[in-house]
Design a protein around this motif. Structure first.
Motif, PDB file in Angstrom:
ATOM      1  N   ALA A  41      -9.661  -7.439  10.205  1.00  0.00           N
ATOM      2  CA  ALA A  41     -10.716  -7.400  11.314  1.00  0.00           C
ATOM      3  C   ALA A  41     -12.226  -7.802  11.149  1.00  0.00           C
ATOM      4  O   ALA A  41     -12.930  -7.686  11.782  1.00  0.00           O
ATOM      5  N   GLY A  42     -12.150  -8.358   9.679  1.00  0.00           N
ATOM      6  CA  GLY A  42     -13.342  -8.679   9.337  1.00  0.00           C
ATOM      7  C   GLY A  42     -14.479  -7.755   8.780  1.00  0.00           C
ATOM      8  O   GLY A  42     -15.773  -7.951   8.566  1.00  0.00           O
ATOM      9  N   GLU A  43     -13.938  -6.615   8.366  1.00  0.00           N
ATOM     10  CA  GLU A  43     -14.721  -5.535   8.045  1.00  0.00           C
ATOM     11  C   GLU A  43     -14.775  -5.535   6.421  1.00  0.00           C
ATOM     12  O   GLU A  43     -13.680  -5.614   5.888  1.00  0.00           O
ATOM     13  N   ARG A  44     -15.797  -5.191   5.741  1.00  0.00           N
ATOM     14  CA  ARG A  44     -15.997  -5.163   4.445  1.00  0.00           C
ATOM     15  C   ARG A  44     -15.779  -3.812   4.146  1.00  0.00           C
ATOM     16  O   ARG A  44     -16.043  -2.927   4.347  1.00  0.00           O
ATOM     17  N   PHE A  45     -14.945  -3.605   2.937  1.00  0.00           N
ATOM     18  CA  PHE A  45     -14.572  -2.323   2.421  1.00  0.00           C
ATOM     19  C   PHE A  45     -14.700  -2.500   0.863  1.00  0.00           C
ATOM     20  O   PHE A  45     -14.384  -3.492   0.078  1.00  0.00           O
ATOM     21  N   THR A  46     -14.782  -1.446   0.210  1.00  0.00           N
ATOM     22  CA  THR A  46     -14.742  -1.392  -1.172  1.00  0.00           C
ATOM     23  C   THR A  46     -13.924  -0.131  -1.725  1.00  0.00           C
ATOM     24  O   THR A  46     -13.753   0.785  -1.259  1.00  0.00           O
ATOM     25  N   LEU A  47     -13.222  -0.446  -2.665  1.00  0.00           N
ATOM     26  CA  LEU A  47     -12.168   0.456  -3.551  1.00  0.00           C
ATOM     27  C   LEU A  47     -12.655   0.687  -4.700  1.00  0.00           C
ATOM     28  O   LEU A  47     -12.638  -0.196  -5.677  1.00  0.00           O
ATOM     29  N   ASP A  48     -12.464   1.828  -5.240  1.00  0.00           N
ATOM     30  CA  ASP A  48     -12.665   2.090  -6.851  1.00  0.00           C
ATOM     31  C   ASP A  48     -11.206   2.416  -7.554  1.00  0.00           C
ATOM     32  O   ASP A  48     -10.730   3.811  -7.003  1.00  0.00           O
ATOM     33  N   LEU A  49     -10.831   1.793  -8.233  1.00  0.00           N
ATOM     34  CA  LEU A  49      -9.183   1.965  -8.603  1.00  0.00           C
ATOM     35  C   LEU A  49      -8.878   2.303  -9.898  1.00  0.00           C
ATOM     36  O   LEU A  49      -9.575   1.720 -10.951  1.00  0.00           O
ATOM     37  N   ASP A  50      -7.952   2.946 -10.330  1.00  0.00           N
ATOM     38  CA  ASP A  50      -7.602   3.287 -11.462  1.00  0.00           C
ATOM     39  C   ASP A  50      -5.979   2.861 -11.777  1.00  0.00           C
ATOM     40  O   ASP A  50      -5.484   2.771 -10.942  1.00  0.00           O
ATOM     41  N   ASP A  51      -5.634   2.776 -13.011  1.00  0.00           N
ATOM     42  CA  ASP A  51      -4.360   2.954 -13.401  1.00  0.00           C
ATOM     43  C   ASP A  51      -3.602   1.528 -12.802  1.00  0.00           C
ATOM     44  O   ASP A  51      -4.214   0.516 -12.693  1.00  0.00           O
ATOM     45  N   SER A  72      -2.857   0.708  -9.742  1.00  0.00           N
ATOM     46  CA  SER A  72      -3.742   0.098  -8.531  1.00  0.00           C
ATOM     47  C   SER A  72      -4.477  -0.922  -9.094  1.00  0.00           C
ATOM     48  O   SER A  72      -4.794  -2.226  -8.634  1.00  0.00           O
ATOM     49  N   ALA A  73      -5.371  -0.393 -10.133  1.00  0.00           N
ATOM     50  CA  ALA A  73      -6.426  -1.441 -10.685  1.00  0.00           C
ATOM     51  C   ALA A  73      -5.815  -2.609 -11.251  1.00  0.00           C
ATOM     52  O   ALA A  73      -6.221  -3.798 -11.372  1.00  0.00           O
ATOM     53  N   ARG A  74      -4.901  -2.452 -12.064  1.00  0.00           N
ATOM     54  CA  ARG A  74      -4.086  -3.761 -12.555  1.00  0.00           C
ATOM     55  C   ARG A  74      -3.466  -4.509 -11.496  1.00  0.00           C
ATOM     56  O   ARG A  74      -3.581  -5.803 -11.592  1.00  0.00           O
ATOM     57  N   ALA A  75      -3.043  -3.989 -10.533  1.00  0.00           N
ATOM     58  CA  ALA A  75      -2.353  -4.942  -9.610  1.00  0.00           C
ATOM     59  C   ALA A  75      -3.527  -5.910  -8.841  1.00  0.00           C
ATOM     60  O   ALA A  75      -3.177  -7.002  -8.648  1.00  0.00           O
ATOM     61  N   VAL A  76      -4.597  -5.204  -8.587  1.00  0.00           N
ATOM     62  CA  VAL A  76      -5.491  -6.000  -8.158  1.00  0.00           C
ATOM     63  C   VAL A  76      -6.240  -7.177  -9.091  1.00  0.00           C
ATOM     64  O   VAL A  76      -6.307  -8.095  -8.466  1.00  0.00           O
ATOM     65  N   GLN A  77      -6.361  -6.738 -10.274  1.00  0.00           N
ATOM     66  CA  GLN A  77      -6.687  -7.763 -11.153  1.00  0.00           C
ATOM     67  C   GLN A  77      -5.328  -8.912 -11.499  1.00  0.00           C
ATOM     68  O   GLN A  77      -6.044 -10.132 -11.450  1.00  0.00           O
ATOM     69  N   HIS A  78      -4.363  -8.568 -11.235  1.00  0.00           N
ATOM     70  CA  HIS A  78      -3.093  -9.422 -11.490  1.00  0.00           C
ATOM     71  C   HIS A  78      -3.243 -10.647 -10.450  1.00  0.00           C
ATOM     72  O   HIS A  78      -3.223 -11.676 -10.423  1.00  0.00           O
ATOM     73  N   GLU A  79      -3.480  -9.898  -8.857  1.00  0.00           N
ATOM     74  CA  GLU A  79      -3.494 -10.753  -7.882  1.00  0.00           C
ATOM     75  C   GLU A  79      -4.675 -11.374  -7.897  1.00  0.00           C
ATOM     76  O   GLU A  79      -4.770 -12.683  -7.280  1.00  0.00           O
ATOM     77  N   SER A 101       0.861  -1.416   0.039  1.00  0.00           N
ATOM     78  CA  SER A 101      -0.163   0.020   0.121  1.00  0.00           C
ATOM     79  C   SER A 101       0.802   1.312   0.046  1.00  0.00           C
ATOM     80  O   SER A 101       0.343   2.384  -0.152  1.00  0.00           O
ATOM     81  N   GLU A 102       2.128   1.193   0.084  1.00  0.00           N
ATOM     82  CA  GLU A 102       3.026   2.213  -0.020  1.00  0.00           C
ATOM     83  C   GLU A 102       3.447   2.461  -1.464  1.00  0.00           C
ATOM     84  O   GLU A 102       3.574   3.756  -1.666  1.00  0.00           O
ATOM     85  N   GLU A 103       3.226   1.590  -2.166  1.00  0.00           N
ATOM     86  CA  GLU A 103       3.586   1.720  -3.683  1.00  0.00           C
ATOM     87  C   GLU A 103       2.477   2.134  -4.446  1.00  0.00           C
ATOM     88  O   GLU A 103       2.315   2.416  -5.568  1.00  0.00           O
ATOM     89  N   LEU A 104       1.170   1.643  -3.997  1.00  0.00           N
ATOM     90  CA  LEU A 104      -0.194   1.726  -4.767  1.00  0.00           C
ATOM     91  C   LEU A 104      -1.033   2.694  -4.235  1.00  0.00           C
ATOM     92  O   LEU A 104      -1.036   2.922  -2.794  1.00  0.00           O
ATOM     93  N   ASN A 105      -2.068   3.067  -4.847  1.00  0.00           N
ATOM     94  CA  ASN A 105      -3.093   3.889  -4.332  1.00  0.00           C
ATOM     95  C   ASN A 105      -4.234   3.203  -3.712  1.00  0.00           C
ATOM     96  O   ASN A 105      -5.267   2.999  -4.511  1.00  0.00           O
ATOM     97  N   LEU A 106      -4.266   2.743  -2.591  1.00  0.00           N
ATOM     98  CA  LEU A 106      -5.267   1.725  -1.898  1.00  0.00           C
ATOM     99  C   LEU A 106      -5.937   2.170  -0.802  1.00  0.00           C
ATOM    100  O   LEU A 106      -6.526   1.476  -0.053  1.00  0.00           O
ATOM    101  N   ASN A 107      -5.845   3.486  -0.550  1.00  0.00           N
ATOM    102  CA  ASN A 107      -6.539   3.945   0.652  1.00  0.00           C
ATOM    103  C   ASN A 107      -6.105   3.441   2.004  1.00  0.00           C
ATOM    104  O   ASN A 107      -6.782   3.169   2.789  1.00  0.00           O
ATOM    105  N   GLY A 108      -4.708   3.074   2.162  1.00  0.00           N
ATOM    106  CA  GLY A 108      -4.265   2.336   3.209  1.00  0.00           C
ATOM    107  C   GLY A 108      -4.561   0.775   3.237  1.00  0.00           C
ATOM    108  O   GLY A 108      -3.882   0.332   4.086  1.00  0.00           O
ATOM    109  N   HIS A 109      -5.118   0.241   2.485  1.00  0.00           N
ATOM    110  CA  HIS A 109      -5.631  -1.031   2.476  1.00  0.00           C
ATOM    111  C   HIS A 109      -4.313  -1.919   1.770  1.00  0.00           C
ATOM    112  O   HIS A 109      -4.073  -1.450   0.761  1.00  0.00           O
TER     113      HIS A 109
END
Ligand SMILES: [Zn+2]
Length: 176
Positions: A118-128, A130-137, A65-73
């Motif tokens: 912590a078992g909390e559900r969250f949603t992130l809308d990503l571009d560039d 960060s969006a690519r990294a999430v798709q890869h993983e 999350s230091e390299e990507l824009n993931l709102n701290g997640h």
């Protein structure tokens, strides 16, 4: 020393479809897996790592999350990813496929809903990227590797390198 081994191209674990994690009963048991994954990610200086890469077929990945824009997640449990936008090409690599970096075409935006530790559900809308990294993983959780998404020509060009990785790092050949 991590007790889990990084899996390399050729490992069947990378090709399995991973199972959903029971949020109500399994979160506690994920701590040792996540700690091993963070260790592997740190040692290998990677951007992200999915659980199958650390030998576990469960639906979980971590991202830097230091390299990507993931709102701290940085921890994504049972992620669900929806993609949108035009296809963009950018370079990708993978800790499980050392030495190969190739351009991959993917939708430019992604929305991911997941649970944190912590078992909390969250949603992130990503571009560039960060969006690519999430798709890869997320692909890793379905047994898909980025080299699967190359054009037939590029696939042919990396075939020899993939064969070499399989031979050099074959299952059980390297312990972290
Ligand atoms: Zn990867």
């Amino acid at each position: 020393m991590s007790s889990r081994k990084l899996q390399y191209f050729g490992s069947q674990i990378l090709r399995n479809s991973s199972r959903i994690i029971d949020i109500s009963s399994e979160l506690e048991s994920l701590h040792s897996l996540i700690s091993d994954m963070l260790e592997i990610l740190g040692i290998e200086n990677g951007l992200g790592l999915a659980a199958p890469q650390a030998s576990e077929n469960v639906r979980l990945f971590i991202l830097n999350s230091e390299e990507l824009n993931l709102n701290g997640h940085s921890i994504f449990i049972n992620p669900e990813v929806t993609t949108s936008g035009p296809l963009h090409k950018d370079e990708e690599g993978c800790l499980s496929i050392p030495g190969i970096f190739e351009y991959v075409r993917r939708p430019s935006s992604a929305s991911v809903t997941a649970f944190d530790l912590a078992g909390e559900r969250f949603t992130l809308d990503l571009d560039d990227y960060s969006a690519r990294a999430v798709q890869h993983e997320n692909d890793h959780l379905d047994g898909i590797l980025f080299v699967d998404r190359l054009s037939p020509l590029r696939k042919r060009l990396v075939k020899k390198q993939l064969f070499d990785i399989k031979r050099e790092y074959g299952p059980g050949s390297r312990i972290l």
